[in-house]
Design a protein around this motif. Structure first.
Motif, PDB file in Angstrom:
ATOM      1  N   GLY A  80      39.542  38.930  58.989  1.00 21.35           N
ATOM      2  CA  GLY A  80      38.331  38.718  58.213  1.00 21.35           C
ATOM      3  C   GLY A  80      38.264  39.509  56.926  1.00 21.35           C
ATOM      4  O   GLY A  80      37.392  39.247  56.083  1.00 21.35           O
ATOM      5  N   HIS A  81      39.165  40.473  56.742  1.00 18.38           N
ATOM      6  CA  HIS A  81      39.160  41.279  55.521  1.00 18.38           C
ATOM      7  C   HIS A  81      40.309  40.914  54.578  1.00 18.38           C
ATOM      8  O   HIS A  81      40.581  41.635  53.617  1.00 18.38           O
ATOM      9  CB  HIS A  81      39.247  42.766  55.864  1.00 18.38           C
ATOM     10  N   SER A  82      40.995  39.809  54.858  1.00 15.94           N
ATOM     11  CA  SER A  82      42.095  39.378  53.999  1.00 15.94           C
ATOM     12  C   SER A  82      41.579  39.017  52.612  1.00 15.94           C
ATOM     13  O   SER A  82      40.444  38.550  52.450  1.00 15.94           O
ATOM     14  CB  SER A  82      42.801  38.166  54.618  1.00 15.94           C
ATOM     15  N   TRP A  83      42.429  39.230  51.610  1.00 17.47           N
ATOM     16  CA  TRP A  83      42.068  38.888  50.241  1.00 17.47           C
ATOM     17  C   TRP A  83      43.348  38.699  49.430  1.00 17.47           C
ATOM     18  O   TRP A  83      44.452  38.966  49.916  1.00 17.47           O
ATOM     19  CB  TRP A  83      41.194  39.974  49.604  1.00 17.47           C
ATOM     20  N   SER A  84      43.201  38.211  48.239  1.00 21.37           N
ATOM     21  CA  SER A  84      44.325  38.080  47.308  1.00 21.37           C
ATOM     22  C   SER A  84      43.847  38.537  45.944  1.00 21.37           C
ATOM     23  O   SER A  84      42.636  38.698  45.702  1.00 21.37           O
ATOM     24  CB  SER A  84      44.808  36.627  47.244  1.00 21.37           C
ATOM     25  N   TRP A  85      44.787  38.753  45.034  1.00 26.61           N
ATOM     26  CA  TRP A  85      44.396  39.190  43.703  1.00 26.61           C
ATOM     27  C   TRP A  85      43.550  38.126  43.000  1.00 26.61           C
ATOM     28  O   TRP A  85      42.718  38.451  42.137  1.00 26.61           O
ATOM     29  CB  TRP A  85      45.634  39.516  42.870  1.00 26.61           C
ATOM     30  N   GLU A  86      43.722  36.878  43.369  1.00 24.12           N
ATOM     31  CA  GLU A  86      42.943  35.812  42.745  1.00 24.12           C
ATOM     32  C   GLU A  86      41.463  35.871  43.151  1.00 24.12           C
ATOM     33  O   GLU A  86      40.597  35.438  42.391  1.00 24.12           O
ATOM     34  CB  GLU A  86      43.524  34.440  43.125  1.00 24.12           C
ATOM     35  N   ASN A  87      41.186  36.380  44.362  1.00 25.92           N
ATOM     36  CA  ASN A  87      39.780  36.462  44.792  1.00 25.92           C
ATOM     37  C   ASN A  87      39.332  37.904  45.019  1.00 25.92           C
ATOM     38  O   ASN A  87      38.414  38.157  45.792  1.00 25.92           O
ATOM     39  CB  ASN A  87      39.552  35.626  46.061  1.00 25.92           C
ATOM     40  N   PHE A  88      39.979  38.842  44.308  1.00 23.03           N
ATOM     41  CA  PHE A  88      39.646  40.260  44.461  1.00 23.03           C
ATOM     42  C   PHE A  88      38.174  40.517  44.146  1.00 23.03           C
ATOM     43  O   PHE A  88      37.644  40.053  43.133  1.00 23.03           O
ATOM     44  CB  PHE A  88      40.516  41.110  43.527  1.00 23.03           C
ATOM     45  N   ASP A  89      37.521  41.257  45.043  1.00 18.00           N
ATOM     46  CA  ASP A  89      36.117  41.636  44.846  1.00 18.00           C
ATOM     47  C   ASP A  89      35.988  43.141  45.045  1.00 18.00           C
ATOM     48  O   ASP A  89      36.298  43.665  46.118  1.00 18.00           O
ATOM     49  CB  ASP A  89      35.225  40.902  45.851  1.00 18.00           C
TER      50      ASP A  89
END
Length: 241
Positions: free
Chosen positions: A120-129
């Motif tokens: 649930g905490h996965s992210w990528s540089w494209e959707n970095f928050d």
């Protein structure tokens, strides 16, 4: 009196360390947090190291602990050949190998895969928050203060050249080293850091010591960070006395 030289990560603000520094000072030590010109494209790791050394000008450094957070992991080891460092502590840090630039570190360590494999905490540089990756556990009043101060953008200055800079010994320093990692760090996940540290510092016997908090646990868990720094120093003093 022990001096703790505190190096910030990307953005280069000494303010990041202010709560930990207060606790170290209250314990009877000197805490020097280094402010770096992170938004200056003309400065890189060599200049960062020079400024860290200059921050101690006029202060006795017979008992020196260098503490490096995040990107500071590329600068902290450089100080060990220039100052009488007794202990190097890495906190949620990047660990370089000779010849590697900070820009190459991400792919070389498999960081992209690690951040995409956090459930649930996965992210990528494209959707970095910023709030969900860095500030999720930082108290609201500190987040507000940080935002009011304005965000200092990290330049590309330190990223393009290999570590260490010219003039430095091309090896990790032979200095007692400890590694602290927040168990809730979403930027550098705990298991990712365990693997990287084992691969890159295992030969020194360095292992990851887990503590509460995310990537900015100097703000979210200053008591825990300061206690661990003081415990490391006490342990070293006992073994070398």
């Amino acid at each position: 009196m022990t001096t703790f030289l505190l190096l910030p990560g990307a953005g280069g603000e000494a303010w990041y360390w202010h709560l930990v520094a207060e606790r170290l000072t209250s314990a009877g030590h000197r805490a020097v947090a280094v402010d770096l010109p992170a938004d200056d494209e003309s400065t890189g790791l060599a200049e960062y190291a020079d400024l860290a050394v200059a921050a101690l000008a006029g202060n006795p450094v017979d008992d020196l602990v260098v503490v490096a957070q995040s990107l500071g992991g590329f600068t902290g080891p450089l100080l060990c050949g220039r100052l009488p460092v007794r202990l190097l502590v890495l906190v949620n840090a990047m660990v370089p190998v000779p010849g590697e630039s900070p820009a190459d570190w991400w792919e070389n360590t498999g960081h992209h895969e690690a951040i995409a494999d956090q459930g649930g905490h996965s992210w990528s540089w494209e959707n970095f928050d910023l709030k969900s990756v860095f500030l999720h556990d930082v108290p609201a009043e500190l987040v507000a203060e940080m935002m009011a101060r304005g965000e200092r953008q990290q330049s590309e200055g330190p990223f393009g050249k290999p570590w260490p800079p010219a003039g430095y010994e091309p090896a990790w320093p032979d200095v007692p080293t400890r590694f602290l990692q927040g168990r809730d760090d979403r930027f550098f996940p705990l298991e990712f850091q365990r693997r990287v540290v084992a691969q890159r510092l295992g030969w020194l016997g360095v292992t990851v010591d887990e503590l509460p908090g995310g990537h900015l646990n100097g703000l979210s868990q200053p008591d825990e960070v300061a206690k661990r720094l003081l415990a490391y120093h006490a342990e070293l003093s006992t073994t070398t006395s």
